[in-house]
Structures are given as structure tokens and as C-alpha cells.
Design an enzyme around this catalytic site. Structure first.
Site, mmCIF file in Angstrom:
data_model
loop_
_atom_site.group_PDB
_atom_site.id
_atom_site.type_symbol
_atom_site.label_atom_id
_atom_site.label_comp_id
_atom_site.label_asym_id
_atom_site.label_seq_id
_atom_site.Cartn_x
_atom_site.Cartn_y
_atom_site.Cartn_z
ATOM 1 N N HIS A 198 0.818 -1.206 0.000
ATOM 2 C CA HIS A 198 0.000 0.000 0.000
ATOM 3 C C HIS A 198 0.851 1.255 0.000
ATOM 4 O O HIS A 198 2.056 1.206 0.251
ATOM 5 C CB HIS A 198 -0.976 -0.011 1.185
ATOM 6 N N CYS A 221 3.171 -4.863 6.671
ATOM 7 C CA CYS A 221 2.824 -4.554 5.284
ATOM 8 C C CYS A 221 4.022 -3.972 4.540
ATOM 9 O O CYS A 221 5.018 -3.582 5.139
ATOM 10 C CB CYS A 221 1.663 -3.565 5.234
#
Length: 112
Positions: A71, A87
Site C-alpha cells: 500500500h 505490510c
């Protein structure tokens, strides 16, 4: 038609976009910190969402490992560091470009 896949190299904090086995782009990334390391393994992109809000920046691409994804970020200074909860963080313009290129189902290999 391109056959894209992604390799995330944790040791040099880079995400590489490959077409077959040829690297076509490299992007700097932020990765998980010591207590919440980015999980090594091979996954697939299972969903994509523009403008997910909050700390996820301009785009979210979810991995087949639940709660993990690639992301954007609202903190560009974090790129290149061990800062996330596991992440893979990218600059917003980079994650938008990557999301345009890779389809759902693309392979993502995360390794040291």
C-alpha cells in the site's frame, strides 16, 4: 501480454516488478519492524482498492495472507525503513503505477 510478478527483497528494501524473469521496475519500500516483520513466502494479490483511507495512502493491494498488503503511505519519510506492522509500504505515485500494471492473482514473493 505481460506476465507480471513481484519480488520484495527485504534485505535491500526494494520491490521489483518482473515480466517473466526480467526486472522491469524497482521501487523503494518500507517493511515491517522487528516485532511485526513482513512475512516471507509466496502470496498472491487478492484485492485492490484505490483511496483506502487512513495510513494506507493512495492505494491498497491485499495479499493472500490476511491483513497484509502492499500500500501507499501518508508518511513518505517511512520508505526505506523498518516501520510497518508487516505490510509493504510504497510512495503513493509508485503504488498507483504498480496497481495499474499488476492484475489480481499476480504472484508476490517476499524474501530476505
Amino acid at each position: 501480454m505481460p506476465n507480471y510478478r513481484i519480488i520484495v527483497d527485504l534485505s535491500d528494501r526494494m520491490l521489483y516488478l518482473l515480466d517473466d524473469n526480467i526486472v522491469v521496475r524497482g521501487f523503494p519500500v518500507g517493511i515491517g519492524k522487528m516485532l511485526t516483520q513482513t512475512p516471507e513466502g509466496t502470496y498472491t494479490i487478492v484485492n485492490k482498492a484505490p483511496n483506502p483511507g487512513g495510513p494506507f495512502g493512495a492505494y491498497w493491494m491485499g495479499l493472500s495472507k490476511p491483513h497484509y498488503g502492499i500500500h501507499g503511505t501518508n508518511d513518505p519519510s517511512s520508505i526505506g525503513k523498518e516501520v510497518s506492522h508487516g505490510c509493504i509500504r510504497m510512495y503513493n505515485p509508485d503504488v498507483i503505477e504498480l496497481a495499474r500494471l499488476v492484475p489480481i492473482g499476480a504472484s508476490v514473493t517476499i524474501r530476505q
